[in-house]
Design an enzyme around this catalytic site. Sequence first.
Site, PDB file in Angstrom:
ATOM      1  N   ASP A 142      -9.147  -3.914   2.862  1.00 45.59           N
ATOM      2  CA  ASP A 142      -7.828  -4.067   3.493  1.00 45.59           C
ATOM      3  C   ASP A 142      -7.868  -4.996   4.706  1.00 45.59           C
ATOM      4  OD1 ASP A 142      -7.118  -2.221   1.627  1.00 45.59           O
ATOM      5  OD2 ASP A 142      -6.373  -0.727   3.033  1.00 45.59           O
TER       6      ASP A 142
ATOM      7  N   GLY B 238     -12.996  -5.227  -5.340  1.00 47.59           N
ATOM      8  CA  GLY B 238     -14.459  -5.367  -5.371  1.00 47.59           C
ATOM      9  C   GLY B 238     -15.175  -4.070  -5.044  1.00 47.59           C
TER      10      GLY B 238
ATOM     11  N   ASP C 249      -3.872   0.548  -7.567  1.00 42.18           N
ATOM     12  CA  ASP C 249      -5.002   0.728  -6.640  1.00 42.18           C
ATOM     13  C   ASP C 249      -6.196   1.381  -7.342  1.00 42.18           C
ATOM     14  OD1 ASP C 249      -6.319   0.598  -4.184  1.00 42.18           O
ATOM     15  OD2 ASP C 249      -4.579   1.289  -3.066  1.00 42.18           O
TER      16      ASP C 249
HETATM   17  C1  GLA Z   1      -5.313   0.985  -0.141  1.00 44.72           C
HETATM   18  C2  GLA Z   1      -4.749  -0.415  -0.382  1.00 44.72           C
HETATM   19  C3  GLA Z   1      -3.695  -0.698   0.665  1.00 44.72           C
HETATM   20  C4  GLA Z   1      -2.595   0.349   0.578  1.00 44.72           C
HETATM   21  C5  GLA Z   1      -3.195   1.750   0.731  1.00 44.72           C
HETATM   22  C6  GLA Z   1      -2.182   2.840   0.440  1.00 44.72           C
HETATM   23  O1  GLA Z   1      -6.003   1.063   1.066  1.00 44.72           O
HETATM   24  O2  GLA Z   1      -5.763  -1.363  -0.348  1.00 44.72           O
HETATM   25  O3  GLA Z   1      -3.158  -1.988   0.470  1.00 44.72           O
HETATM   26  O4  GLA Z   1      -1.946   0.219  -0.648  1.00 44.72           O
HETATM   27  O5  GLA Z   1      -4.274   1.935  -0.169  1.00 44.72           O
HETATM   28  O6  GLA Z   1      -2.732   4.112   0.506  1.00 44.72           O
END
Ligand code: GLA
Length: 434
Positions: A247, A225, A181
């Site tokens: 997300d 992005g 991430d």
């Molecule tokens: C981000 C990612 C999600 C998830 C959360 C976990 O928002 O995009 O898919 O992994 O972190 O904290």
Amino acid sequence: MTRFRTTPRPRARRPRLRAGFAALALAGATAGGLLSGAAPASALDNGLALTPPMGFNDWNAIGCSVSESFIKQTADFIHTHVLPSGETLQQSGYTYVNIDDCWAKTSRDSKGNLVPDPAKFPDGISGTADYVHGLGLKLGLYNDSGTKTCSSSHGFPGSFQHEAQDAMTFAKWHVDYLKDDNCNQASGQGTRSATIKRYTDMRDGLAAARAATGQAIVFSICQKGDNGINTEDWSPAVGNLWRTTGDVHTNWTRLDSIIDKNIPLAASAGPGAWNDPDMLEVGNSGLSDTEQKTQFSMWAEMAAPLLIGTKLAGASSETLTILGNTEVTAIDQDSLGKQGTQVSNSSGLRVLAKKLSNGDIAVAFFNETGSSASVSTTASKVGFGSNAQYQQRDVWAHKTTTTSSTSWKVTVPSHGTVLWRVHPVAASTTSSGS
Ligand code: GLA
């Protein structure tokens, strides 16, 4: 750029990119070569994820409440649940069982190693991996390329400046898939060049760990992005898949905007390198049955990863029927590895075409408008030459219609998708459909 191979390359693929890779290698290019903003000439060549990864990730199902028992229960379900086709979910292609955020202790140990929270994972990540592997499945894990993971209120450590060490830890735990991430970047780490370097450092860490241990790890970039930095131009050389959007949520507006953003990125995708418009919300409340089928259809049409994001134990038969539609997953998993491209968009009535390895074309008629509508296309628009007939297999209705017409029209409900697998029939071998 570290290149390695501990196993023979499975088979020839991506000729378009391999020539580019040779040129890049000859030029002695390094990761720094990606920092200029120019599109990369090569794809990550680690032999992994030759079709879009399929499996499960806990985040959309339970958020920060992950535990070893939940992961094992989910793995058991994938291993044992039998679909109407007679296959288990596992046999139908769902392979990765992925642990998302919140698995770690908030501090590293005295040697700087990440530590699984023993209350949540009494057998550790390695014990959980052993269990999952015992079922013939694979284990995925989440980390963050910044100083802390995205669930920052909990303070779980990120891998920034620990990339090689953490990659080795993941390999020793027998992790098969890493989602990396992009939260909580240290000062100055949000620029394009710093972002690419952080992910390249993890890519190289995974390569070194594989060389040392033999453990191959699919690399899933979750940069999304952020900071206005495109991901699809540099990520194919760094990871096997990369998040292209923020997300996913269980609401139509969000889902539709993700589809909008992912459709134009088709040229970046191919075997070993996939646009990732985020995980599935099939089974979670907030989307209608029609909208859930659209997510599944469009993810397949866009050759996206299919990571289940709902609690499988207790999932409804409707949910399992969607997730277990092997005619749809076959489109996603087609070995040609093409992401479908849009051939028309008439005020939200959109048609996409995805070439398949046997010469069929998967045609998605997607209606993003608020009312039911007729959506039309033609055989030549979706990419066929001239054929005597076409067998149009509706992969949701499980019915085939044979036609000699080259103009096609379907009625598509609001927010719905009609998905066809079209098989061309040459003049001399016409046959009727069933
Ligand atoms: C981000 C990612 C999600 C998830 C959360 C976990 O928002 O995009 O898919 O992994 O972190 O904290």
